[in-house]
Design a protein around this motif. Structure first.
Motif, PDB file in Angstrom:
ATOM      1  N   PRO A  99       0.829  -1.202   0.000  1.00 52.40           N
ATOM      2  CA  PRO A  99       0.000   0.000   0.000  1.00 52.40           C
ATOM      3  C   PRO A  99       0.867   1.256   0.000  1.00 52.40           C
ATOM      4  CG  PRO A  99      -0.878  -1.613   1.534  1.00 52.40           C
ATOM      5  CD  PRO A  99       0.437  -2.153   1.069  1.00 52.40           C
ATOM      6  N   GLY A 100       0.468   2.211  -0.831  1.00 53.55           N
ATOM      7  CA  GLY A 100       1.219   3.450  -0.959  1.00 53.55           C
ATOM      8  C   GLY A 100       2.146   3.475  -2.160  1.00 53.55           C
ATOM      9  N   MET A 101       2.309   2.339  -2.842  1.00 46.99           N
ATOM     10  CA  MET A 101       3.186   2.306  -4.007  1.00 46.99           C
ATOM     11  C   MET A 101       2.372   2.359  -5.293  1.00 46.99           C
ATOM     12  SD  MET A 101       4.537  -1.666  -4.619  1.00 46.99           S
ATOM     13  CE  MET A 101       6.103  -1.199  -3.968  1.00 46.99           C
ATOM     14  N   ILE A 102       3.072   2.513  -6.404  1.00 48.63           N
ATOM     15  CA  ILE A 102       2.457   2.516  -7.727  1.00 48.63           C
ATOM     16  C   ILE A 102       2.692   1.161  -8.387  1.00 48.63           C
ATOM     17  CG2 ILE A 102       2.760   3.425 -10.080  1.00 48.63           C
ATOM     18  CD1 ILE A 102       2.999   6.199  -8.830  1.00 48.63           C
ATOM     19  N   VAL A 205      -1.909   1.749  -5.271  1.00 43.45           N
ATOM     20  CA  VAL A 205      -2.200   0.689  -4.295  1.00 43.45           C
ATOM     21  C   VAL A 205      -2.587   1.318  -2.956  1.00 43.45           C
ATOM     22  CG1 VAL A 205      -1.367  -1.402  -3.185  1.00 43.45           C
ATOM     23  CG2 VAL A 205      -0.535  -0.795  -5.472  1.00 43.45           C
ATOM     24  N   THR A 206      -3.815   1.067  -2.528  1.00 38.65           N
ATOM     25  CA  THR A 206      -4.348   1.730  -1.337  1.00 38.65           C
ATOM     26  C   THR A 206      -4.446   0.818  -0.117  1.00 38.65           C
ATOM     27  OG1 THR A 206      -6.612   1.218  -2.034  1.00 38.65           O
ATOM     28  CG2 THR A 206      -5.708   3.353  -2.724  1.00 38.65           C
ATOM     29  N   LEU A 223      -9.877   4.085   4.325  1.00 37.00           N
ATOM     30  CA  LEU A 223      -8.482   3.825   4.006  1.00 37.00           C
ATOM     31  C   LEU A 223      -8.173   4.161   2.553  1.00 37.00           C
ATOM     32  CD1 LEU A 223      -5.724   2.793   4.906  1.00 37.00           C
ATOM     33  CD2 LEU A 223      -6.492   0.470   4.364  1.00 37.00           C
ATOM     34  N   VAL A 224      -9.066   3.777   1.652  1.00 35.24           N
ATOM     35  CA  VAL A 224      -8.869   4.081   0.232  1.00 35.24           C
ATOM     36  C   VAL A 224      -8.805   5.587   0.014  1.00 35.24           C
ATOM     37  CG1 VAL A 224      -9.907   3.951  -2.069  1.00 35.24           C
ATOM     38  CG2 VAL A 224      -9.903   1.933  -0.587  1.00 35.24           C
ATOM     39  N   ASP A 225      -9.722   6.310   0.619  1.00 38.52           N
ATOM     40  CA  ASP A 225      -9.746   7.767   0.471  1.00 38.52           C
ATOM     41  C   ASP A 225      -8.459   8.393   1.010  1.00 38.52           C
ATOM     42  OD1 ASP A 225     -11.228  10.268  -0.161  1.00 38.52           O
ATOM     43  OD2 ASP A 225     -11.106  10.580   1.998  1.00 38.52           O
ATOM     44  N   LYS A 226      -8.006   7.920   2.158  1.00 30.54           N
ATOM     45  CA  LYS A 226      -6.781   8.442   2.772  1.00 30.54           C
ATOM     46  C   LYS A 226      -5.575   8.201   1.869  1.00 30.54           C
ATOM     47  CE  LYS A 226      -3.757   7.663   6.787  1.00 30.54           C
ATOM     48  NZ  LYS A 226      -3.588   6.851   8.029  1.00 30.54           N
ATOM     49  N   ARG A 227      -5.444   6.978   1.352  1.00 33.34           N
ATOM     50  CA  ARG A 227      -4.287   6.649   0.521  1.00 33.34           C
ATOM     51  C   ARG A 227      -4.339   7.363  -0.828  1.00 33.34           C
ATOM     52  NH1 ARG A 227      -2.508   1.858   2.969  1.00 33.34           N
ATOM     53  NH2 ARG A 227      -1.325   2.644   4.729  1.00 33.34           N
ATOM     54  N   MET A 228      -5.531   7.534  -1.380  1.00 22.55           N
ATOM     55  CA  MET A 228      -5.643   8.244  -2.653  1.00 22.55           C
ATOM     56  C   MET A 228      -5.169   9.688  -2.502  1.00 22.55           C
ATOM     57  SD  MET A 228      -6.522   6.406  -5.210  1.00 22.55           S
ATOM     58  CE  MET A 228      -7.233   7.520  -6.415  1.00 22.55           C
ATOM     59  N   LYS A 229      -5.497  10.301  -1.380  1.00 21.99           N
ATOM     60  CA  LYS A 229      -5.026  11.665  -1.136  1.00 21.99           C
ATOM     61  C   LYS A 229      -3.506  11.690  -0.990  1.00 21.99           C
ATOM     62  CE  LYS A 229      -9.332  13.275   0.970  1.00 21.99           C
ATOM     63  NZ  LYS A 229     -10.032  13.663   2.218  1.00 21.99           N
ATOM     64  N   MET A 230      -2.956  10.673  -0.337  1.00 21.88           N
ATOM     65  CA  MET A 230      -1.505  10.584  -0.182  1.00 21.88           C
ATOM     66  C   MET A 230      -0.807  10.391  -1.524  1.00 21.88           C
ATOM     67  SD  MET A 230      -1.257   8.134   3.192  1.00 21.88           S
ATOM     68  CE  MET A 230       0.461   7.778   2.860  1.00 21.88           C
ATOM     69  N   LEU A 231      -1.434   9.623  -2.410  1.00 24.12           N
ATOM     70  CA  LEU A 231      -0.829   9.282  -3.685  1.00 24.12           C
ATOM     71  C   LEU A 231      -1.092  10.316  -4.774  1.00 24.12           C
ATOM     72  CD1 LEU A 231      -1.649   5.474  -3.664  1.00 24.12           C
ATOM     73  CD2 LEU A 231       0.646   6.426  -3.915  1.00 24.12           C
ATOM     74  N   ALA A 232      -1.958  11.272  -4.520  1.00 22.11           N
ATOM     75  CA  ALA A 232      -2.363  12.238  -5.558  1.00 22.11           C
ATOM     76  C   ALA A 232      -1.169  12.996  -6.120  1.00 22.11           C
ATOM     77  CB  ALA A 232      -3.395  13.213  -4.994  1.00 22.11           C
ATOM     78  N   GLY A 233      -0.311  13.484  -5.238  1.00 23.89           N
ATOM     79  CA  GLY A 233       0.815  14.287  -5.693  1.00 23.89           C
ATOM     80  C   GLY A 233       1.804  13.502  -6.522  1.00 23.89           C
TER      81      GLY A 233
END
Length: 269
Positions: A99-102, A205-206, A223-233
């Protein structure tokens, strides 16, 4: 002439400063109905023409089974797109896809059920390699350039949704060799192929779906919403770098071959 359609919650449409000559374009109905939004955003990145479309609508009010994939892809084709780059929120089915990777997507397993998946009465479109290898390498180079944690060669299990997997399903998909799981790759990928478009997916990956022992990483809306915001940038940076690389490549022969393949697959319109 290369023109790239970008589908997903990428942030490119939200930050118009990223796009040069940004403007909103009204889009009408298609032979397959209306696309997800009445407007798309057009502009340029590094002199490459871009069209940005929200898959689920700007209010995210369409669940994956209700997205009009045919209208979306048809609209982008009509606007002159040659390539489609998409982002997908996805769960991990394997430990190494953290989670957190592309995840750079290479294959899919279709577990959808009732979605319109073709533009034609009869067409046999090849899908042995649904994602363009050249663009995959460009995405990998982009990840390296911006310092994004990534993993290539991902096989995504495309499920109907909108519900998440049961524990039994998650373990089954994992045992099949699926690396990630999502809800929108099919029918987007085969529909793009039918139109002669190059299609590539960047998986964000969330979570660990629900098979993992760490319950804190099991899939939830929060969790998905949180990780998507983290990965947006970082996903936005990867997209921009990938677009630059696509724009510098000579696609003329590959576009001609892709068009010929799509036309040759049609049996009855």
């Amino acid at each position: 002439m290369v023109k790239i359609g970008v589908i997903g919650g990428t942030g490119l449409d939200a930050d118009l400063n990223i796009l040069r000559d940004a403007q909103m374009i009204n889009v009408g109905t298609t032979p397959y109905g209306r696309p997800s939004d009445e407007q798309v955003t057009s502009g340029k990145i590094d002199n490459v023409d871009i069209v940005v479309m929200s898959r689920h609508g700007k209010r995210h009010d369409r669940n994956p089974s209700d997205v009009n994939y045919r209208a979306n892809l048809w609209t982008l084709k009509e606007l002159g797109c040659t390539h489609i780059l998409v982002t997908n929120a996805c769960g991990s089915l394997q430990e190494e896809f953290k989670p957190g990777m592309i995840a750079i997507v290479d294959q899919y397993i279709d577990r959808t059920k009732s979605r319109p998946s073709t533009f034609y009465k009869v067409i046999h479109i090849p899908q042995a390699h649904p994602f363009d290898k050249t663009v995959q390498m460009m995405i990998e180079e982009a990840c390296k350039t911006v310092g994004a944690e990534y993993r290539s060669g991902a096989c995504i299990v495309a499920c109907e949704g909108p519900r998440y997997s049961t524990f039994a399903e998650s373990k089954l998909f994992k045992s099949w060799g699926g690396d990630i799981i999502g809800m929108t790759t099919v029918p987007e990928a085969p529909l793009a192929a039918e139109l002669g478009l190059f299609y590539n997916s960047i998986g964000l990956v969330t979570d660990y779906d629900c098979w993992h022992e760490d319950e804190g990483e099991s899939v939830t809306v929060e969790l998905v919403d949180k990780r998507m915001k983290m990965l947006a940038g970082v996903s936005r940076k990867v997209l921009i770098e990938t677009i630059k690389r696509i724009g510098k490549h000579d696609w003329s022969e590959k576009i001609a071959a892709k068009t010929k393949e799509a036309q040759g697959a049609i049996m009855f319109k």
